[in-house]
Scaffold this active site. Structure first.
Site, PDB file in Angstrom:
ATOM      1  N   TYR A   1       0.801  -1.231   0.000  1.00  0.00           N
ATOM      2  CA  TYR A   1       0.000   0.000   0.000  1.00  0.00           C
ATOM      3  C   TYR A   1       0.830   1.275   0.000  1.00  0.00           C
ATOM      4  O   TYR A   1       0.267   2.370  -0.074  1.00  0.00           O
ATOM      5  CB  TYR A   1      -0.919   0.011   1.227  1.00  0.00           C
TER       6      TYR A   1
ATOM      7  N   HIS B   1      -4.350   6.358  -1.149  1.00  0.00           N
ATOM      8  CA  HIS B   1      -4.882   6.407   0.211  1.00  0.00           C
ATOM      9  C   HIS B   1      -3.784   6.647   1.240  1.00  0.00           C
ATOM     10  O   HIS B   1      -4.074   6.992   2.391  1.00  0.00           O
ATOM     11  CB  HIS B   1      -5.583   5.072   0.504  1.00  0.00           C
TER      12      HIS B   1
ATOM     13  N   ASN C   1      -9.104   1.829   8.224  1.00  0.00           N
ATOM     14  CA  ASN C   1     -10.389   1.977   8.901  1.00  0.00           C
ATOM     15  C   ASN C   1     -10.296   1.835  10.418  1.00  0.00           C
ATOM     16  O   ASN C   1     -11.267   2.131  11.124  1.00  0.00           O
ATOM     17  CB  ASN C   1     -11.392   0.954   8.354  1.00  0.00           C
TER      18      ASN C   1
END
Length: 195
Positions: free
Chosen positions: A16, A21, A62
């Site tokens: 990631y 993000h 999250n």
């Protein structure tokens, strides 16, 4: 002495690292590029540079807000001195926006932080990542930045934010830092242009 906690929201791991993000995560990594990040429990890494403490998550976006609970055990942690860095697909790529409070704007990581902090009075600096209306947002934010976009972030956007931190936050002047960030000249904020 005031310690500012610079918290880069994002997902952990190489998979990631360069995704849209992780724009906030990438900035905090950039700012503390000459420092060593150390483990602080299972949820995050931290690094220290003068009056600044960098925070990078070891848990997924999250759930990033859980780290705020852990930070309360950190010496001299005060929620008033926490600044969250995050991506924003509602802003054009390269745009910057600083706010001292407000809603999560649909950002799940910020939503988690507001939930665990039990207040929306959390300072945040949003880094625009733009949006492709042909791609669902859940997929878009996990796409990688292009090489030109990464270069633009590292050569123009991140140095600009860093300069504001050095000029104003180092002196504890959050208001002037806010004005500096929100007056960023977006003209030419195109990764295709020379940086």
């Amino acid at each position: 002495m005031i310690n500012f906690f610079l918290f880069g929201l994002g997902n952990p791991g190489k998979k990631y690292l360069n995704t849209k993000h992780n724009a906030g995560y990438k900035f905090v990594s950039y700012f503390f590029r000459d420092c060593e990040f150390k483990s602080k429990g299972y949820n995050y890494l931290f690094a220290e540079k003068e009056i600044f403490i960098g925070i990078l998550p070891l848990i997924f976006m999250n759930e990033n807000g859980k780290i705020i609970v852990d930070l309360k055990d950190f010496l001299n942690f005060d929620l008033k001195n926490l600044i969250i860095f995050l991506d924003d697909l509602n802003l054009p790529f390269g745009a910057l926006r600083f706010r001292k409070r407000g809603s999560d704007g649909g950002h799940k990581g910020l939503k988690s932080c507001i939930y665990y902090a039990e207040t929306d009075e959390i300072k945040r600096l949003r880094i625009g990542i733009g949006f492709n209306y042909d791609t669902p947002s859940k997929i878009y934010v996990l796409e990688e930045f292009s090489k030109d976009e990464l270069l633009f972030l590292e050569k123009k956007i991140f140095p600009y934010i860093e300069e504001g931190i050095e000029k104003f936050l180092k002196n504890g002047d959050v208001d002037r830092f806010e004005n500096y960030i929100n007056n960023f000249n977006k003209e030419g904020s195109n990764p295709e242009k020379k940086v």
